[in-house]
Design an enzyme around this catalytic site. Structure first.
Site, PDB file in Angstrom:
ATOM      1  N   GLY A 294      49.577  42.606  46.396  1.00 33.53           N
ATOM      2  CA  GLY A 294      48.795  42.531  45.164  1.00 33.53           C
ATOM      3  C   GLY A 294      48.894  43.826  44.375  1.00 33.53           C
ATOM      4  O   GLY A 294      49.828  44.615  44.558  1.00 33.53           O
TER       5      GLY A 294
ATOM      6  N   LYS B 101      46.561  47.896  35.762  1.00 36.20           N
ATOM      7  CA  LYS B 101      47.237  49.117  36.221  1.00 36.20           C
ATOM      8  C   LYS B 101      48.713  49.152  35.823  1.00 36.20           C
ATOM      9  O   LYS B 101      49.277  50.219  35.621  1.00 36.20           O
ATOM     10  CB  LYS B 101      47.094  49.264  37.741  1.00 36.20           C
ATOM     11  CG  LYS B 101      45.686  49.667  38.167  1.00 36.20           C
ATOM     12  CD  LYS B 101      45.576  49.868  39.669  1.00 36.20           C
ATOM     13  CE  LYS B 101      44.180  50.338  40.034  1.00 36.20           C
ATOM     14  NZ  LYS B 101      44.058  50.683  41.453  1.00 36.20           N
TER      15      LYS B 101
ATOM     16  N   SER C 204      32.214  47.905  39.157  1.00 33.46           N
ATOM     17  CA  SER C 204      32.795  49.239  39.356  1.00 33.46           C
ATOM     18  C   SER C 204      31.722  50.298  39.618  1.00 33.46           C
ATOM     19  O   SER C 204      30.733  50.401  38.894  1.00 33.46           O
ATOM     20  CB  SER C 204      33.612  49.654  38.139  1.00 33.46           C
ATOM     21  OG  SER C 204      34.036  50.990  38.311  1.00 33.46           O
ATOM     22  N   LEU C 205      31.966  51.109  40.645  1.00 35.42           N
ATOM     23  CA  LEU C 205      31.026  52.185  40.968  1.00 35.42           C
ATOM     24  C   LEU C 205      31.525  53.531  40.431  1.00 35.42           C
ATOM     25  O   LEU C 205      30.867  54.552  40.595  1.00 35.42           O
ATOM     26  CB  LEU C 205      30.832  52.264  42.487  1.00 35.42           C
ATOM     27  CG  LEU C 205      30.166  51.026  43.097  1.00 35.42           C
ATOM     28  CD1 LEU C 205      30.132  51.120  44.611  1.00 35.42           C
ATOM     29  CD2 LEU C 205      28.750  50.827  42.557  1.00 35.42           C
TER      30      LEU C 205
HETATM   31  P1  ATR Z   1      45.070  42.142  42.670  1.00 36.62           P
HETATM   32  O1  ATR Z   1      44.249  41.733  41.513  1.00 36.62           O
HETATM   33  O2  ATR Z   1      44.565  43.281  43.483  1.00 36.62           O
HETATM   34  O3  ATR Z   1      46.514  42.231  42.370  1.00 36.62           O
HETATM   35  P2  ATR Z   1      45.667  39.715  43.817  1.00 36.62           P
HETATM   36  O4  ATR Z   1      46.842  39.633  42.933  1.00 36.62           O
HETATM   37  O5  ATR Z   1      44.712  38.580  43.843  1.00 36.62           O
HETATM   38  O6  ATR Z   1      44.799  40.954  43.605  1.00 36.62           O
HETATM   39  O7  ATR Z   1      46.262  39.989  45.268  1.00 36.62           O
HETATM   40  C1  ATR Z   1      45.474  40.079  46.308  1.00 36.62           C
HETATM   41  C2  ATR Z   1      46.275  39.989  47.600  1.00 36.62           C
HETATM   42  O8  ATR Z   1      45.413  39.335  48.514  1.00 36.62           O
HETATM   43  C3  ATR Z   1      47.553  39.172  47.536  1.00 36.62           C
HETATM   44  O9  ATR Z   1      48.479  39.747  48.434  1.00 36.62           O
HETATM   45  C4  ATR Z   1      47.091  37.819  48.026  1.00 36.62           C
HETATM   46  O10 ATR Z   1      48.085  37.022  48.630  1.00 36.62           O
HETATM   47  P3  ATR Z   1      48.957  35.977  47.774  1.00 36.62           P
HETATM   48  O11 ATR Z   1      50.060  36.757  47.170  1.00 36.62           O
HETATM   49  O12 ATR Z   1      49.396  34.987  48.793  1.00 36.62           O
HETATM   50  O13 ATR Z   1      48.013  35.390  46.763  1.00 36.62           O
HETATM   51  C5  ATR Z   1      46.110  38.225  49.075  1.00 36.62           C
HETATM   52  N1  ATR Z   1      45.166  37.169  49.424  1.00 36.62           N
HETATM   53  C6  ATR Z   1      44.145  36.695  48.688  1.00 36.62           C
HETATM   54  N2  ATR Z   1      43.474  35.726  49.355  1.00 36.62           N
HETATM   55  C7  ATR Z   1      44.094  35.592  50.559  1.00 36.62           C
HETATM   56  C8  ATR Z   1      43.871  34.767  51.731  1.00 36.62           C
HETATM   57  N3  ATR Z   1      42.862  33.890  51.782  1.00 36.62           N
HETATM   58  N4  ATR Z   1      44.702  34.931  52.794  1.00 36.62           N
HETATM   59  C9  ATR Z   1      45.711  35.825  52.747  1.00 36.62           C
HETATM   60  N5  ATR Z   1      45.968  36.624  51.687  1.00 36.62           N
HETATM   61  C10 ATR Z   1      45.187  36.511  50.611  1.00 36.62           C
END
Ligand code: ATR
Length: 278
Positions: free
Chosen positions: A129, A65, A14-15
């Site tokens: 996400g 969050k 974190s920045l």
């Molecule tokens: P956060 O912690 O921000 O909620 P997360 O739950 O890991 O992060 O979500 C990140 C987003 O990036 C999700 O929409 C995830 O898609 P999935 O719901 O299919 O997991 C997406 N994401 C992560 N890696 C990906 C990849 N290689 N290709 C496409 N989408 C990806």
């Protein structure tokens, strides 16, 4: 000395402390802002510790969050809608959850379109996400009147869940539409990458935007700011689209949190902007 925290897990990257401590010094405020890595089990204890007089506020990041909400006393309307809190303030002994990501994103879009008409933008949101609801509501508030919102996510089920959780806030004709992963609608003017794809250099989303070649009015927005130019953005630059990364949104959400804590409307100067280039 007043204490401020950013909580998350992981939190090392974190920045936010560098930014807020820079402003504390610049504006001669007796404050100190620290990172706190928490386990989910310790969230409630942390929130209770915020009731101490020495603690004045906090930021909340991934993955808390939403999880922090049950422990707070009040939410602003936008934090309630998004079910996402990134900033906590204290007022009359109450802990209030805010979401400054929504307004920060909205401001960056308004800035980009300053010299154009204010017509709503058909938008494609990539991802489902933690930050995605904030972008969804920011676009909803920006558009006000009609425009289409599409959402696409690698795992459709996660997009379905996001829609189920937020649909009560959308009228029938403005409800976001889910598109199959790999399909790109033909009528979009704003594309936002809310996924984590691109954090690793040259990592690429498997989506084909070649129909948008030579459309310099179409905005490709990546929430990632490190690296400065993800493949999503460098491809858009090659197509001669308009592009923006997440740096200004990040600075604006911090500026708005700082204002809520101190009533100081900071200037986003070259120095603070440089902090994010490290
Ligand atoms: P956060 O912690 O921000 O909620 P997360 O739950 O890991 O992060 O979500 C990140 C987003 O990036 C999700 O929409 C995830 O898609 P999935 O719901 O299919 O997991 C997406 N994401 C992560 N890696 C990906 C990849 N290689 N290709 C496409 N989408 C990806």
């Amino acid at each position: 000395m007043s204490n401020y925290f950013v909580i998350g897990n992981p939190i090392d990257h974190s920045l936010s402390p560098l930014i807020h401590n820079y402003w504390f010094t610049k504006y001669k405020i007796k404050g100190i802002y620290k990172k706190k890595n928490l386990q989910e089990d310790n969230l409630e204890v942390f929130v209770q510790s915020m009731r101490d007089d020495n603690v004045k506020g906090a930021n909340v990041t991934v993955p808390f969050k939403k999880k922090i909400i049950p422990f707070l006393d009040e939410l602003t309307k936008i934090a309630e809608e998004t079910q996402s809190v990134n900033t906590i303030t204290k007022k009359d002994g109450k802990l209030i959850g805010h979401n400054t990501d929504v307004t920060a994103f909205g401001e960056t879009i308004k800035d980009l379109k300053r010299n154009e008409n204010d017509k709503p933008l058909n938008s494609l949101i990539i991802g489902a996400g933690g930050v995605t609801p904030s972008i969804l509501f920011a676009i909803k508030h920006l558009n006000n009147s009609a425009s289409k919102i599409y959402i696409t996510n690698r795992t459709k089920n996660n997009a379905d869940k996001l829609l189920a959780e937020t649909s009560k806030h959308f009228t029938e004709n403005l409800k976001p539409k889910i598109v199959e992963w790999g399909n790109v609608p033909k009528d979009i003017e704003l594309v936002v990458n809310t996924t984590s794809v691109g954090l690793i250099k040259d990592e690429s989303l498997d989506l084909d935007f070649s129909d948008y070649t030579d459309m310099n009015n179409v905005i490709f927005y990546d929430l990632i700011y490190n690296p400065k130019e993800t493949k999503f953005l460098s491809d858009a630059i090659k197509r001669r689209n308009k592009t923006i990364n997440g740096k200004m949104m990040f600075l604006l959400q911090a500026k708005q949190a700082f204002f809520k804590w101190t009533n100081i409307n900071v200037e986003i100067d070259h120095e603070v902007s440089k902090i994010l280039d490290k």
